[in-house]
Design an enzyme around this catalytic site. Sequence first.
Site, mmCIF file in Angstrom:
data_model
loop_
_atom_site.group_PDB
_atom_site.id
_atom_site.type_symbol
_atom_site.label_atom_id
_atom_site.label_comp_id
_atom_site.label_asym_id
_atom_site.label_seq_id
_atom_site.Cartn_x
_atom_site.Cartn_y
_atom_site.Cartn_z
ATOM 1 N N HIS A 18 0.837 -1.199 0.000
ATOM 2 C CA HIS A 18 0.000 0.000 0.000
ATOM 3 C C HIS A 18 0.876 1.254 0.000
ATOM 4 C CE1 HIS A 18 0.782 0.548 4.273
ATOM 5 N NE2 HIS A 18 0.355 -0.679 4.523
ATOM 6 N N HIS A 21 3.778 1.601 2.496
ATOM 7 C CA HIS A 21 5.009 0.883 2.128
ATOM 8 C C HIS A 21 5.749 1.647 1.031
ATOM 9 C CE1 HIS A 21 2.315 -2.790 3.124
ATOM 10 N NE2 HIS A 21 3.067 -2.556 4.191
ATOM 11 N N CYS A 126 -0.010 -9.708 20.713
ATOM 12 C CA CYS A 126 -0.796 -9.197 19.582
ATOM 13 C C CYS A 126 -0.238 -9.848 18.320
ATOM 14 C CB CYS A 126 -0.695 -7.678 19.459
ATOM 15 S SG CYS A 126 -1.391 -7.087 17.879
ATOM 16 N N CYS A 129 1.013 -7.428 15.530
ATOM 17 C CA CYS A 129 2.349 -6.855 15.759
ATOM 18 C C CYS A 129 3.409 -7.943 15.837
ATOM 19 C CB CYS A 129 2.437 -6.123 17.086
ATOM 20 S SG CYS A 129 1.486 -4.643 17.221
ATOM 21 N N CYS A 143 -4.306 -3.760 22.031
ATOM 22 C CA CYS A 143 -2.981 -3.481 21.476
ATOM 23 C C CYS A 143 -2.826 -1.979 21.217
ATOM 24 C CB CYS A 143 -2.816 -4.257 20.170
ATOM 25 S SG CYS A 143 -1.443 -3.638 19.186
ATOM 26 N N HIS A 146 -2.737 -1.421 17.245
ATOM 27 C CA HIS A 146 -3.860 -1.803 16.388
ATOM 28 C C HIS A 146 -5.227 -1.589 17.015
ATOM 29 C CE1 HIS A 146 -0.528 -4.168 14.532
ATOM 30 N NE2 HIS A 146 -1.106 -3.695 13.469
ATOM 31 N N LYS A 294 -12.011 13.729 1.581
ATOM 32 C CA LYS A 294 -12.552 12.670 0.738
ATOM 33 C C LYS A 294 -11.638 12.403 -0.437
ATOM 34 C CE LYS A 294 -17.428 12.512 1.487
ATOM 35 N NZ LYS A 294 -18.668 13.135 1.082
ATOM 36 N N LYS A 297 -13.465 10.718 -7.017
ATOM 37 C CA LYS A 297 -14.436 9.731 -7.452
ATOM 38 C C LYS A 297 -13.785 8.563 -8.188
ATOM 39 C CE LYS A 297 -19.148 10.526 -8.779
ATOM 40 N NZ LYS A 297 -20.012 11.351 -9.603
HETATM 41 N N1 MSP Z 1 7.950 -6.985 8.613
HETATM 42 C C1 MSP Z 1 8.118 -5.853 9.462
HETATM 43 C C2 MSP Z 1 9.467 -5.221 9.291
HETATM 44 C C3 MSP Z 1 10.637 -6.127 9.470
HETATM 45 S S1 MSP Z 1 12.130 -5.342 9.142
HETATM 46 C C4 MSP Z 1 13.269 -6.414 9.643
HETATM 47 C C5 MSP Z 1 7.016 -4.851 9.183
HETATM 48 N N2 MSP Z 1 6.428 -4.937 7.990
HETATM 49 S S2 MSP Z 1 5.209 -4.013 7.456
HETATM 50 O O1 MSP Z 1 4.754 -4.621 6.239
HETATM 51 O O2 MSP Z 1 4.250 -3.816 8.474
HETATM 52 O O3 MSP Z 1 5.879 -2.648 7.024
HETATM 53 C C6 MSP Z 1 6.145 -1.668 7.952
HETATM 54 C C7 MSP Z 1 6.797 -0.499 7.286
HETATM 55 O O4 MSP Z 1 5.986 0.013 6.213
HETATM 56 C C8 MSP Z 1 6.940 0.690 8.232
HETATM 57 O O5 MSP Z 1 8.058 0.603 9.047
HETATM 58 C C9 MSP Z 1 7.031 1.823 7.260
HETATM 59 O O6 MSP Z 1 8.324 1.851 6.736
HETATM 60 C C10 MSP Z 1 6.046 1.415 6.188
HETATM 61 N N3 MSP Z 1 4.697 1.926 6.472
HETATM 62 C C11 MSP Z 1 3.565 1.194 6.666
HETATM 63 N N4 MSP Z 1 2.520 2.045 6.854
HETATM 64 C C12 MSP Z 1 2.942 3.310 6.781
HETATM 65 C C13 MSP Z 1 2.331 4.573 6.840
HETATM 66 N N5 MSP Z 1 1.060 4.725 7.038
HETATM 67 N N6 MSP Z 1 3.141 5.652 6.688
HETATM 68 C C14 MSP Z 1 4.484 5.538 6.464
HETATM 69 N N7 MSP Z 1 5.080 4.365 6.415
HETATM 70 C C15 MSP Z 1 4.355 3.242 6.580
HETATM 71 O O7 MSP Z 1 6.763 -4.034 10.037
#
Ligand code: MSP
Length: 512
Positions: A18, A21, A126, A129, A143, A146, A294, A297
């Site tokens: 997403h 990431h 959790c 996490c 948690c 979450h 929002k 569309k």
């Molecule tokens: N698998 C673990 C990380 C292991 S590293 C040895 C993990 N994965 S995750 O899929 O949850 O990805 C987390 C990372 O995604 C966050 O640390 C960040 O870098 C990024 N993000 C996920 N959501 C985010 C936002 N809403 N905003 C910014 N970064 C975000 O945790």
Amino acid sequence: MGRFFLTTPIYYVNDAPHVGHAYTTVNADALARWHRLAGDEVFFMTGTDEHGAKVAESAAEHGTEPKSWADRTAARFEAAWRGLDISYDDFIRTSEPRHYRAVQTFLQRVYDNGYIEKGLYQGLYCVRCEDYYTEEELVDGNCPNHGTPVSFMEEENYFFKLDQFTDRLLAWYETEPEAVRPASKRNEALGFIRGGLRPISITRTSLRWGVPVPWDDGHVFYVWYDALINYLTAIGYGTDDERCAAWWPNVHHLIGKEILRFHCVWWPAMCMAAGIDPPANIFVHGWLLFGGEKLSKTMLQRLRRSAEEVKLTDVAPDVLTDDFGVDPIRYHLLRVPLGNDSDFSYDSIVARYNADLANNLGNLAARVATVVGSKCGGTGPAPDPASPLAAVAAETVAEATAAWEGFAPHEALAATWRLIGAANALLESTEPWKMSPGPELDGVLGSALEVLRIVAVLVSPAMPASARELWRRIGLPGAPEDLGVPDDAAWGGYPGGLPVEKGDPLFPRRRG
Ligand code: MSP
């Protein structure tokens, strides 16, 4: 020139990629591209974190085995990164044999060094996490990350004696004040350490989906404990000592704030326990948050959800790149300061796109090409060595360099846009479209072309394809990323006498 080893977190494969990431990955990619431009030898890695209860549960929900579920989701991450022009050198999957080997070698060393012992673990867990919490850490009994219920777990497993590292960690933080940045995050990590460290449970018997513990068949390693080691797997830990020794001292971990404790407390201690240096650099950024605004569309249609249900984590990166183009989305993600939490909204993407890309950069390129077409027969003149833009460009290159070096892509781009603004202002004040052909006109147009050349170099880490296109349109051979900064960004590099092409708008204006 040096080595620059850059990592993103490896992403869980329980869910699709997403925008959150993408934020980390695009920032890491731009930093990697900048360092290549600066002449560093770069190794940039990302990948997927595939073990643990969360992935096993997600696979079961989809009626499949963890490995085939991981294969499917890992492929989606790879596709998402291809779609965002991510130039990683390695994509590591923790289900790969090379990772199993590295984890087992690393943890066997920790075990042999006496930092792992067996014990009974009871606690509140959790699954999302993959972490235990104390009663005090819960928020309304749920948690803290979450807001979902935690469950009581009891297991006999192996513990890493994290508590034995309190003094060594504090000493490391003292001697390496820049290792964890920014300072606010360093303080947060110090707070965890000073608050008291407990041994951590690092194996599971309740699960088979993990890396087997080499000295005890019944156990697999806890997912976080195998995941962190991925950074070493990628540089050949345990199999290629020379390669590992060359890259490890130059590591830079880019992570989101919610995984600070794992990276800034556990990981340095684990490294110490295995007899290697703690990571040299960890840069912690905040979250992107969807403001109350929002969505458009079209986006809603693509998401096939109601507005109330749309969360940041529901937005696949390709929804945005299909709509705006790859480079504009990269640009937007890079303009969000890497640091505190920031709001993210569809309207803010449109506003920034129109202001910075369509009106500023796009307009400068179009205006210059139009006047070169009408007054110089389409051949770009050479820059004026005494142009007032020369000093602005030199300042911009210095500021951008410092900002990229300091993990601040947003500041690097802000500096670059000041140069674009100065060039547009010069065109407005001199009005070359009203001038007669001659040295004065050539000087103004040549200087504006030189700004476009320097800008193409400076934005190439952020918007590689657009920078190449700009480069081509002003008649330059090769590509901006083949150059070196700061030398090739010095004033006077545009030779003149090259064909300049106007073409369609680089960034057509958007209504919404
Ligand atoms: N698998 C673990 C990380 C292991 S590293 C040895 C993990 N994965 S995750 O899929 O949850 O990805 C987390 C990372 O995604 C966050 O640390 C960040 O870098 C990024 N993000 C996920 N959501 C985010 C936002 N809403 N905003 C910014 N970064 C975000 O945790």
